[in-house]
Design a protein around this motif. Structure first.
Motif, PDB file in Angstrom:
ATOM      1  N   PHE A  48     -23.572  -3.950 -14.476  1.00 45.58           N
ATOM      2  CA  PHE A  48     -24.826  -4.441 -13.924  1.00 45.58           C
ATOM      3  C   PHE A  48     -25.986  -4.194 -14.895  1.00 45.58           C
ATOM      4  O   PHE A  48     -26.833  -5.062 -15.105  1.00 45.58           O
ATOM      5  CB  PHE A  48     -25.098  -3.763 -12.574  1.00 45.58           C
ATOM      6  N   LEU A  49     -26.018  -3.018 -15.495  1.00 48.86           N
ATOM      7  CA  LEU A  49     -27.095  -2.685 -16.437  1.00 48.86           C
ATOM      8  C   LEU A  49     -27.039  -3.546 -17.701  1.00 48.86           C
ATOM      9  O   LEU A  49     -28.071  -3.785 -18.334  1.00 48.86           O
ATOM     10  CB  LEU A  49     -27.046  -1.207 -16.810  1.00 48.86           C
ATOM     11  N   ARG A  50     -25.888  -4.012 -18.065  1.00 47.35           N
ATOM     12  CA  ARG A  50     -25.766  -4.874 -19.250  1.00 47.35           C
ATOM     13  C   ARG A  50     -26.431  -6.231 -19.055  1.00 47.35           C
ATOM     14  O   ARG A  50     -26.751  -6.905 -20.023  1.00 47.35           O
ATOM     15  CB  ARG A  50     -24.289  -5.060 -19.608  1.00 47.35           C
ATOM     16  N   THR A  51     -26.632  -6.630 -17.795  1.00 47.55           N
ATOM     17  CA  THR A  51     -27.263  -7.932 -17.529  1.00 47.55           C
ATOM     18  C   THR A  51     -28.791  -7.864 -17.587  1.00 47.55           C
ATOM     19  O   THR A  51     -29.442  -8.892 -17.540  1.00 47.55           O
ATOM     20  CB  THR A  51     -26.849  -8.447 -16.130  1.00 47.55           C
ATOM     21  N   TRP A  52     -29.357  -6.685 -17.672  1.00 51.52           N
ATOM     22  CA  TRP A  52     -30.815  -6.528 -17.686  1.00 51.52           C
ATOM     23  C   TRP A  52     -31.399  -7.007 -19.010  1.00 51.52           C
ATOM     24  O   TRP A  52     -30.756  -6.928 -20.062  1.00 51.52           O
ATOM     25  CB  TRP A  52     -31.201  -5.073 -17.472  1.00 51.52           C
TER      26      TRP A  52
END
Length: 166
Positions: A20-24
């Motif tokens: 999820f954090l990689r999509t930020w």
């Protein structure tokens, strides 16, 4: 204990969070964080410096005014400054001692310099209590507003938990 067949160092939940954090958009996040830091610095350091400069100017302006008027003027200015959240209180106290003690030095009826310090302490105490009552009044009356209650989110679980803790 049992052995695991996993080859990763993270739990499945941590892997989901990492994906999820990689999509930020990290570049945009860091730009916003920098703006928040600049705002914080302006409010904490900048306002403190401006407060000291303003109170120094006030000291010069009040040098020729009688002591009673200095106390009245300083009370209203100090009250206003205490109601402003980013203004630190210590410069207000220090300036009170400097201005009032300097004004009282030639006046023997009030005890000279020491009497001026006592007057400054009493005035600062009354000033702080009045400002606290003013802040309480603002919060009390604004707290009755439905719009303010919605902004603070009084019906949310987190706010209720904080209320229980405090």
């Amino acid at each position: 204990r049992r052995t695991t067949q996993e080859t990763t160092l993270l739990t499945p939940e941590a892997l989901v969070a990492l994906d999820f954090l990689r999509t930020w958009q990290w570049g945009a996040i860091f730009v916003r964080v920098n703006w928040l830091v600049i705002l914080y610095w302006t409010l904490s350091v900048g306002v403190a410096k401006i407060t000291i400069v303003f109170l120094s100017w006030l000291n010069e302006e009040l040098a020729t005014i009688p002591l009673i008027w200095v106390c009245v003027i300083f009370f209203f200015i100090g009250y206003t400054m205490f109601l402003l959240p980013p203004v630190p209180g210590i410069p207000v106290y220090v300036t009170s001692g400097i201005i009032i003690a300097a004004q009282a030095r030639p006046i023997k009826e009030v005890g000279g310099y020491v009497g001026g310090i006592v007057i400054a302490i009493v005035l600062s105490f009354i000033l702080k209590i009045a400002a606290v009552c003013g802040q309480y009044s603002i919060g009390y009356f604004m707290g009755k507003s439905v719009k303010v209650q919605q902004l603070v989110m009084v019906d949310k679980v987190v706010t209720r938990a904080i209320e229980k803790i405090l």
